[in-house]
Write a protein that holds these residues in place. Structure first.
Motif, PDB file in Angstrom:
ATOM      1  N   THR A 110       0.815  -1.210   0.000  1.00  0.00           N
ATOM      2  CA  THR A 110       0.000   0.000   0.000  1.00  0.00           C
ATOM      3  C   THR A 110       0.850   1.261   0.000  1.00  0.00           C
ATOM      4  N   MET A 111       1.955   1.262   0.773  1.00  0.00           N
ATOM      5  CA  MET A 111       2.761   2.481   0.877  1.00  0.00           C
ATOM      6  C   MET A 111       3.893   2.545  -0.139  1.00  0.00           C
ATOM      7  N   ALA A 112       4.080   1.490  -0.922  1.00  0.00           N
ATOM      8  CA  ALA A 112       5.255   1.392  -1.789  1.00  0.00           C
ATOM      9  C   ALA A 112       5.269   2.402  -2.922  1.00  0.00           C
ATOM     10  N   THR A 113       4.088   2.942  -3.280  1.00  0.00           N
ATOM     11  CA  THR A 113       4.030   3.894  -4.390  1.00  0.00           C
ATOM     12  C   THR A 113       3.762   5.315  -3.915  1.00  0.00           C
ATOM     13  N   ASP A 136      10.275  -7.827  -4.041  1.00  0.00           N
ATOM     14  CA  ASP A 136      10.666  -7.966  -5.450  1.00  0.00           C
ATOM     15  C   ASP A 136       9.661  -7.275  -6.381  1.00  0.00           C
ATOM     16  N   PRO A 137       8.352  -7.572  -6.271  1.00  0.00           N
ATOM     17  CA  PRO A 137       7.419  -6.886  -7.179  1.00  0.00           C
ATOM     18  C   PRO A 137       7.252  -5.395  -6.901  1.00  0.00           C
ATOM     19  N   ILE A 138       7.317  -4.956  -5.633  1.00  0.00           N
ATOM     20  CA  ILE A 138       7.143  -3.514  -5.417  1.00  0.00           C
ATOM     21  C   ILE A 138       8.365  -2.736  -5.912  1.00  0.00           C
ATOM     22  N   ALA A 143       9.953   1.214  -5.792  1.00  0.00           N
ATOM     23  CA  ALA A 143      10.227   1.224  -4.358  1.00  0.00           C
ATOM     24  C   ALA A 143      11.556   0.528  -4.068  1.00  0.00           C
ATOM     25  N   GLN A 144      12.160   0.856  -2.938  1.00  0.00           N
ATOM     26  CA  GLN A 144      13.402   0.219  -2.498  1.00  0.00           C
ATOM     27  C   GLN A 144      13.179  -0.402  -1.114  1.00  0.00           C
ATOM     28  N   ALA A 145      13.863  -1.512  -0.878  1.00  0.00           N
ATOM     29  CA  ALA A 145      13.733  -2.209   0.405  1.00  0.00           C
ATOM     30  C   ALA A 145      15.105  -2.571   0.935  1.00  0.00           C
ATOM     31  N   VAL A 146      15.296  -2.325   2.230  1.00  0.00           N
ATOM     32  CA  VAL A 146      16.537  -2.707   2.905  1.00  0.00           C
ATOM     33  C   VAL A 146      16.154  -3.463   4.171  1.00  0.00           C
ATOM     34  N   GLY A 147      16.569  -4.722   4.247  1.00  0.00           N
ATOM     35  CA  GLY A 147      16.226  -5.516   5.418  1.00  0.00           C
ATOM     36  C   GLY A 147      17.360  -6.436   5.810  1.00  0.00           C
ATOM     37  N   VAL A 158      11.439   2.313   1.110  1.00  0.00           N
ATOM     38  CA  VAL A 158      11.444   3.684   0.594  1.00  0.00           C
ATOM     39  C   VAL A 158      10.498   3.693  -0.598  1.00  0.00           C
ATOM     40  N   GLY A 159       9.365   4.367  -0.447  1.00  0.00           N
ATOM     41  CA  GLY A 159       8.353   4.377  -1.486  1.00  0.00           C
ATOM     42  C   GLY A 159       8.816   5.104  -2.741  1.00  0.00           C
TER      43      GLY A 159
END
Length: 450
Positions: A110-113, A136-138, A143-147, A158-159
């Motif tokens: 929901t928040m990715a965009t 992967d799909p967002i 969007a960027q993801a760091v985990g 990060v949307g």
């Protein structure tokens, strides 16, 4: 140890017939989506029958953190004053989704965009679950993801400041992944297309249409093609949440394996993408009937009557049915242990990455109770010898998994000796009234001093 506090050991003791009416809580899937879509609408969405388990409450808290006004009026009655598509504010603190894989994955989508940043975490169980299936799909939207290693929580998203629409083929049957992509697509321009080779629960599609989104679903040679037009103005709704078929599974299955039982479970949602367990039980010979069939809020609903069924047979569960009953395989294995013959469950590798490895958790506990179980990477089988033949007597590990804990409590109702779990605390995430409800039917499920 429970991710929500001190472990709560529980024991289920063999009992007499289960009788009465089992008023199970509201549907968890629809409850999550009601809050999230209400937060993305413009105006006030009114919800009745909301499941007030910990998972859903965590989603309500998250929607508040993103700027929506979410109010609990008591008795399952809630209102959500939304901020509109693309209107999420950046949260001040980490979003804790507790035990809920559905909650965290849908909220990430929901928040990715939106051009905001949010950090997500959960309890010990959720922090072990794979999130790459959503990140992967967002990422395709921008969007960027760091985990943590392996794509695990805690994780910061990060949307996308300038999202683009995507066309995405879901690599595994997963309503959570499909829904995350569709929710992300709401704030992307143009048309986002999601293709699933095997149909999964379709609450998101139904509810998006109800909130006024332009969405179409078509069955093609490629699979089920869902097309969503981005940046609609969602209209607030009045939602009556049907009762949860996944929760209904526990009193239904308990009645089927306990001599003399006759239990009515009213108002259960029977969406075809969710009702696979009940079809399977009837294929096994269960005395399970649908009464007062009707439609409520665009969803098929009926009252379920379950009676003791001493002549159930093991079957080969059709693999194509897995997506419509993936959460119910643990309690199905309990019924299988009380049927006669082998129940084979295939193409269920998704069970290995739920709140726990549900195949391993159930296989280990059932074996400890004297049941013959075989398993492989994406299948397992349970051999039963009829009702009342399971020895029991074991203390089983719940692995912080509410459905594992409840399944073993159902097993103990029909065994020769009591069955215990090391921690029943996670039951509160989805079925906070499980103990008093089962007691009202005549079951003996008790907390023990830990």
């Amino acid at each position: 140890m429970s991710g929500h506090g001190t472990p709560i050991p529980m024991t289920s003791t063999p009992c007499g017939p289960l009788t009465g009416v089992a008023d199970v809580p509201g549907d968890k899937s629809i409850s999550h989506r009601s809050l999230i879509l209400g937060a993305m609408a413009v105006g006030e969405t009114r919800i009745t029958g909301l499941l007030e388990g910990e998972d859903v409450i965590d989603t309500a808290k998250a929607m508040r953190a993103f700027g929506a006004e979410v109010t609990d009026h008591g008795g399952g009655n809630w209102t959500v004053n939304g901020v509109g598509v693309g209107g999420f504010a950046e949260p001040d603190n980490v979003i804790d989704c507790g035990n809920s894989g559905t909650g965290v994955r849908l909220i990430m989508g929901t928040m990715a965009t939106s051009p905001i940043t949010a950090t997500f975490t959960g309890d010990a169980s959720l922090n072990k679950r794979p999130m790459a299936r959503v990140t992967d799909p967002i990422a395709l939207f921008g969007a960027q993801a760091v985990g943590r290693s392996g794509g695990r929580l805690p994780m910061t998203i990060v949307g996308a400041a300038n999202p683009v629409p995507v066309r995405y083929v879901v690599p595994m049957p997963s309503a959570q992944v499909k829904s995350a992509v569709l929710l992300a697509g709401l704030n992307a321009p143009g048309q986002t297309v999601v293709i699933e080779k095997e149909a999964t629960r379709d609450h998101t599609e139904r509810m998006l249409e109800g909130f006024g989104a332009e969405i179409s679903v078509e069955d093609t040679d490629e699979g089920r093609v869902i097309t969503l037009t981005g940046r609609p103005e969602l209209k607030p709704q009045t939602i009556a949440v049907p009762r949860d078929p996944s929760s209904a599974a526990f009193p239904v299955c308990a009645a089927l394996i306990t001599p003399g039982s006759d239990v009515l479970v009213p108002g259960i949602g029977l969406n075809p993408t969710r009702a696979g367990l009940f079809t399977t039980l009837r294929d096994m010979g269960a005395d399970l009937t649908y009464e007062n069939e009707r439609e409520e809020g665009g969803e098929p609903v009926a009252d379920l009557r379950a009676r003791f069924s001493p002549n159930m047979k093991g079957i080969d569960v059709p693999p194509e049915r897995a997506a419509s009953m993936i959460d119910e395989y643990p309690v199905l294995s309990v019924v299988a242990a009380n049927a006669t013959g082998v129940t084979m469950m295939r193409e269920v590798k998704e069970l290995r990455v739920k709140e726990s490895d549900r195949i391993d958790a159930m296989a280990t506990g059932l074996r400890a109770c004297g049941v013959a179980v075989e398993d492989g990477p994406d299948w397992w089988s349970v051999t039963g010898h009829g009702p009342g033949t399971v020895t029991g007597g074991a203390i089983c590990e719940s692995h912080l998994d509410h459905r594992i804990a409840m399944s073993f409590m159902v097993l103990g109702i029909s065994t020769k000796q009591p069955v215990s779990v090391d921690d029943g605390g996670p039951i509160a995430t989805s079925f906070p009234i499980f103990e008093p409800l089962m007691a009202s039917l005549g079951a003996s499920v008790e907390r023990k001093a830990g």
